[in-house]
Scaffold this motif. Structure first.
Motif, PDB file in Angstrom:
ATOM      1  N   PHE A  83       0.839  -1.188   0.000  1.00  0.00           N
ATOM      2  CA  PHE A  83       0.000   0.000   0.000  1.00  0.00           C
ATOM      3  C   PHE A  83       0.879   1.244   0.000  1.00  0.00           C
ATOM      4  CE2 PHE A  83       0.628  -1.116   4.414  1.00  0.00           C
ATOM      5  CZ  PHE A  83       0.860   0.099   5.054  1.00  0.00           C
ATOM      6  N   HIS A  84       0.291   2.340  -0.456  1.00  0.00           N
ATOM      7  CA  HIS A  84       1.000   3.615  -0.605  1.00  0.00           C
ATOM      8  C   HIS A  84       0.518   4.614   0.444  1.00  0.00           C
ATOM      9  CE1 HIS A  84       1.436   1.689  -4.521  1.00  0.00           C
ATOM     10  NE2 HIS A  84       2.458   2.492  -4.734  1.00  0.00           N
ATOM     11  N   ASP A  85       1.435   5.443   0.942  1.00  0.00           N
ATOM     12  CA  ASP A  85       1.117   6.480   1.925  1.00  0.00           C
ATOM     13  C   ASP A  85       1.674   7.824   1.488  1.00  0.00           C
ATOM     14  OD1 ASP A  85      -0.219   5.178   4.126  1.00  0.00           O
ATOM     15  OD2 ASP A  85       1.692   4.233   4.625  1.00  0.00           O
ATOM     16  N   VAL A  86       1.054   8.885   2.006  1.00  0.00           N
ATOM     17  CA  VAL A  86       1.544  10.241   1.842  1.00  0.00           C
ATOM     18  C   VAL A  86       2.420  10.560   3.046  1.00  0.00           C
ATOM     19  CG1 VAL A  86       0.891  12.683   1.745  1.00  0.00           C
ATOM     20  CG2 VAL A  86      -0.540  10.952   0.619  1.00  0.00           C
ATOM     21  N   GLY A  87       3.604  11.095   2.792  1.00  0.00           N
ATOM     22  CA  GLY A  87       4.472  11.576   3.864  1.00  0.00           C
ATOM     23  C   GLY A  87       4.298  13.079   4.023  1.00  0.00           C
ATOM     24  N   ARG A 103       6.385  13.637  -0.049  1.00  0.00           N
ATOM     25  CA  ARG A 103       7.035  12.334   0.088  1.00  0.00           C
ATOM     26  C   ARG A 103       6.010  11.217  -0.032  1.00  0.00           C
ATOM     27  NH1 ARG A 103      12.017  11.227  -0.257  1.00  0.00           N
ATOM     28  NH2 ARG A 103      11.977   9.831   1.500  1.00  0.00           N
ATOM     29  N   TRP A 104       6.452  10.090  -0.603  1.00  0.00           N
ATOM     30  CA  TRP A 104       5.622   8.890  -0.674  1.00  0.00           C
ATOM     31  C   TRP A 104       6.361   7.719  -0.046  1.00  0.00           C
ATOM     32  CZ3 TRP A 104       8.001   5.028  -3.339  1.00  0.00           C
ATOM     33  CH2 TRP A 104       8.922   5.373  -4.349  1.00  0.00           C
ATOM     34  N   ARG A 105       5.569   6.748   0.413  1.00  0.00           N
ATOM     35  CA  ARG A 105       6.101   5.513   0.996  1.00  0.00           C
ATOM     36  C   ARG A 105       5.303   4.343   0.429  1.00  0.00           C
ATOM     37  NH1 ARG A 105       5.412   8.484   5.870  1.00  0.00           N
ATOM     38  NH2 ARG A 105       3.385   7.505   5.982  1.00  0.00           N
ATOM     39  N   VAL A 106       5.986   3.243   0.221  1.00  0.00           N
ATOM     40  CA  VAL A 106       5.340   1.989  -0.161  1.00  0.00           C
ATOM     41  C   VAL A 106       5.664   0.962   0.919  1.00  0.00           C
ATOM     42  CG1 VAL A 106       5.206   0.118  -1.856  1.00  0.00           C
ATOM     43  CG2 VAL A 106       5.492   2.489  -2.632  1.00  0.00           C
ATOM     44  N   SER A 107       4.626   0.386   1.483  1.00  0.00           N
ATOM     45  CA  SER A 107       4.794  -0.648   2.509  1.00  0.00           C
ATOM     46  C   SER A 107       4.292  -1.976   1.974  1.00  0.00           C
ATOM     47  CB  SER A 107       4.003  -0.291   3.771  1.00  0.00           C
ATOM     48  OG  SER A 107       4.513   0.874   4.352  1.00  0.00           O
ATOM     49  N   TRP A 108       5.073  -3.006   2.197  1.00  0.00           N
ATOM     50  CA  TRP A 108       4.731  -4.372   1.792  1.00  0.00           C
ATOM     51  C   TRP A 108       3.952  -5.003   2.924  1.00  0.00           C
ATOM     52  CZ3 TRP A 108       6.410  -5.856  -3.040  1.00  0.00           C
ATOM     53  CH2 TRP A 108       6.187  -7.184  -3.406  1.00  0.00           C
ATOM     54  N   LYS A 109       2.783  -5.578   2.640  1.00  0.00           N
ATOM     55  CA  LYS A 109       1.905  -6.103   3.675  1.00  0.00           C
ATOM     56  C   LYS A 109       2.192  -7.548   4.051  1.00  0.00           C
ATOM     57  CE  LYS A 109      -1.871  -4.884   1.344  1.00  0.00           C
ATOM     58  NZ  LYS A 109      -3.261  -4.609   0.974  1.00  0.00           N
ATOM     59  N   GLU A 110       3.014  -8.247   3.291  1.00  0.00           N
ATOM     60  CA  GLU A 110       3.249  -9.661   3.550  1.00  0.00           C
ATOM     61  C   GLU A 110       4.642  -9.898   4.109  1.00  0.00           C
ATOM     62  OE1 GLU A 110       2.515 -11.981   0.067  1.00  0.00           O
ATOM     63  OE2 GLU A 110       0.367 -11.784   0.268  1.00  0.00           O
ATOM     64  N   ASP A 111       4.783 -10.978   4.834  1.00  0.00           N
ATOM     65  CA  ASP A 111       6.094 -11.459   5.292  1.00  0.00           C
ATOM     66  C   ASP A 111       6.879 -10.452   6.128  1.00  0.00           C
ATOM     67  OD1 ASP A 111       5.557 -13.824   3.841  1.00  0.00           O
ATOM     68  OD2 ASP A 111       6.394 -12.914   2.032  1.00  0.00           O
ATOM     69  N   GLY A 112       6.180  -9.528   6.795  1.00  0.00           N
ATOM     70  CA  GLY A 112       6.848  -8.595   7.689  1.00  0.00           C
ATOM     71  C   GLY A 112       7.817  -7.645   7.025  1.00  0.00           C
TER      72      GLY A 112
END
Length: 164
Positions: A83-87, A103-112
């Motif tokens: 998922f994507h977030d606004v910084g 700023r943008w961030r991408v977080s991976w939801k699987e496998d920690g």
């Protein structure tokens, strides 16, 4: 940039622009349907351009190319896994023009995995008929780009790409 004599942006202008930033990140995370692609493309003026500097450096101009960018991301990469977030963000401008650095961030939801990449957008917004939309966007990925995580999908892009 805008002229010094133009009316400074109001708090409402700034909020409307900020809402566009949030929608951009939210719409990226939508499904790969044509309706979702149309929502994403609707954030841009018809002649808008979006330059992406990540695994590739490429500029997408106009609705068809922006839809292609959306379709590429949604068919080649497993977006359901992140998922994507606004910084932070800065909105400057006056009248019917605004420059936005955010700023943008991408977080991976699987496998920690957690946050896997970050970067900066440099946008130019225009207001037409009372609506703010992007006329130019540049995305620069930070050096933390996890090429090893994304490269297997890029290697299979000819096989994976689908249009909405």
């Amino acid at each position: 940039m805008t002229e010094d004599t133009a009316t400074p942006l109001s708090a409402l202008d700034r909020f409307e622009i900020f809402e566009q930033l949030v929608r951009h990140q939210r719409y990226i995370d939508n499904d790969p349907s044509r309706a979702s692609a149309d929502k994403y493309v609707g954030l841009y003026w018809p002649e808008a351009s979006f330059t992406v500097n990540d695994l590739r450096s490429q500029t997408f101009t106009g609705p068809d190319e922006l839809k292609n960018l959306y379709d590429y991301a949604h068919s080649v990469f497993p977006l359901e896994k992140w998922f994507h977030d606004v910084g932070w963000f800065e909105i400057d401008g006056a009248g019917d023009s605004a420059d936005v650095l955010w700023r943008w961030r991408v977080s991976w939801k699987e496998d920690g995995e957690g946050v896997v990449s970050t970067g900066t957008y440099r946008d130019r917004f225009e207001r037409r008929a009372g609506r703010w939309k992007v006329i130019e966007r540049v995305s620069d990925v930070d050096p933390n780009w996890p090429a090893a995580l994304f490269q297997p999908y890029v290697d299979r892009q000819a096989e994976l790409f689908k249009t909405s």
